[in-house]
Design a protein around this motif. Structure first.
Motif, PDB file in Angstrom:
ATOM      1  N   ASN A   1    -114.103 103.214 -27.694  1.00 38.55           N
ATOM      2  CA  ASN A   1    -115.512 102.523 -28.176  1.00 38.55           C
ATOM      3  C   ASN A   1    -115.165 101.635 -29.105  1.00 38.55           C
ATOM      4  O   ASN A   1    -116.294 101.061 -29.367  1.00 38.55           O
TER       5      ASN A   1
ATOM      6  N   GLU B   1    -118.351 107.678 -15.556  1.00 40.22           N
ATOM      7  CA  GLU B   1    -118.584 106.624 -16.597  1.00 40.22           C
ATOM      8  C   GLU B   1    -117.800 105.568 -16.387  1.00 40.22           C
ATOM      9  O   GLU B   1    -118.471 104.340 -16.766  1.00 40.22           O
ATOM     10  N   PHE B   2    -116.670 105.603 -15.843  1.00 42.66           N
ATOM     11  CA  PHE B   2    -115.761 104.669 -15.764  1.00 42.66           C
ATOM     12  C   PHE B   2    -115.225 103.950 -14.240  1.00 42.66           C
ATOM     13  O   PHE B   2    -114.964 102.768 -14.253  1.00 42.66           O
TER      14      PHE B   2
ATOM     15  N   LYS C   1    -116.000 103.697 -10.084  1.00 41.97           N
ATOM     16  CA  LYS C   1    -116.953 103.421  -8.726  1.00 41.97           C
ATOM     17  C   LYS C   1    -117.251 104.948  -8.322  1.00 41.97           C
ATOM     18  O   LYS C   1    -116.302 105.761  -8.457  1.00 41.97           O
TER      19      LYS C   1
ATOM     20  N   ASN D   1    -116.098 100.728 -12.631  1.00 44.50           N
ATOM     21  CA  ASN D   1    -117.288 100.120 -12.512  1.00 44.50           C
ATOM     22  C   ASN D   1    -117.584  99.259 -13.547  1.00 44.50           C
ATOM     23  O   ASN D   1    -116.723  98.748 -14.645  1.00 44.50           O
ATOM     24  N   LYS D   2    -118.772  98.771 -13.755  1.00 39.43           N
ATOM     25  CA  LYS D   2    -119.153  97.753 -14.871  1.00 39.43           C
ATOM     26  C   LYS D   2    -119.615  98.356 -16.152  1.00 39.43           C
ATOM     27  O   LYS D   2    -119.798  97.534 -17.219  1.00 39.43           O
ATOM     28  N   ASN D   3    -119.352  99.647 -16.344  1.00 44.65           N
ATOM     29  CA  ASN D   3    -119.747 100.432 -17.529  1.00 44.65           C
ATOM     30  C   ASN D   3    -118.741 100.586 -18.577  1.00 44.65           C
ATOM     31  O   ASN D   3    -118.808 101.519 -19.463  1.00 44.65           O
TER      32      ASN D   3
ATOM     33  N   LYS E   1    -113.310  94.860 -20.732  1.00 40.55           N
ATOM     34  CA  LYS E   1    -114.094  93.860 -19.810  1.00 40.55           C
ATOM     35  C   LYS E   1    -113.581  93.103 -18.709  1.00 40.55           C
ATOM     36  O   LYS E   1    -112.392  92.430 -18.979  1.00 40.55           O
TER      37      LYS E   1
END
Length: 203
Positions: free
Chosen positions: A45, A78-79, A81, A106-108, A114
């Motif tokens: 992060n 969390e990461f 799909k 996924n988008k998170n 990114k």
């Protein structure tokens, strides 16, 4: 100058693990052992730390494909799909273990990832990275340490690794000689396991 901490998997000293976690929280880079080879890691992060990690590897962050090191499968949602039951069962049968599984992202994903369509997830069968992730409270980003040697692809001697990366990382965990066979990379994005790189793990 990198601090060298001798931590062994059968009895990891808690105060040393705490030092490693604090370094990660402060944006530092670490070199740590795993069930395959020694690897470079940072807090997933922390964007600055991720940029530093890319810089040590000599690549741009947007081109980097750093694995995500988890201590169990609870971080998957969390990461990635949503995963089909059969795929989850397959993962559960092979993890912890010497595998990197490529899954649909996924988008998170953290900022540093990114736009990534896929992500490599790793749960090493080794108490030290598992403890670090558990105490940190979230996964770390990771990349393997390659060797300039023509015969050995990966560095195995922590003392030589510490010499080489002395001014580039904050902590080197010396856990004795590492392996020189990387993880097996398995692509699960089509639903069927496809081996991208055969390494230590057998599917």
């Amino acid at each position: 100058m990198a601090k060298i901490l001798k931590i062994y998997p059968d009895n990891p000293q808690e105060n040393y693990i705490d030092q490693v976690v604090k370094t990660l929280r402060d944006g530092g880079l670490i070199i740590y052992p795993s069930d395959t080879i020694y690897a470079l890691g940072c807090d997933i992060n922390n964007l600055k730390a991720m940029e530093k990690l890319a810089s040590v590897k000599g690549i741009k962050l947007e081109k980097a494909k750093f694995s995500i090191i988890c201590n169990d499968l609870s971080h998957l949602s969390e990461f990635t799909k949503p995963i089909e039951t059969s795929t989850f069962r397959f993962l559960k049968n092979h993890l912890p273990g010497p595998f990197t599984f490529i899954l649909d992202a996924n988008k998170n994903l953290p900022l540093a990832y990114k736009g990534a369509k896929t992500v490599g997830i790793r749960v090493p069968d080794h108490s030290i990275p598992q403890l670090i992730v558990e105490k940190l409270g979230h996964p770390i980003a990771s990349t393997s340490i390659r060797d300039d040697d023509e015969i050995l692809e990966y560095s195995t001697d922590p003392e030589l690794i510490a010499e080489k990366y002395d001014n580039l990382v904050d902590i080197v965990i010396d856990s004795g000689y590492g392996d020189n066979v990387a993880s097996t990379i398995v692509d699960l994005t089509s639903g069927e396991p496809e081996i991208i790189r055969q390494g230590k793990g057998e599917i």
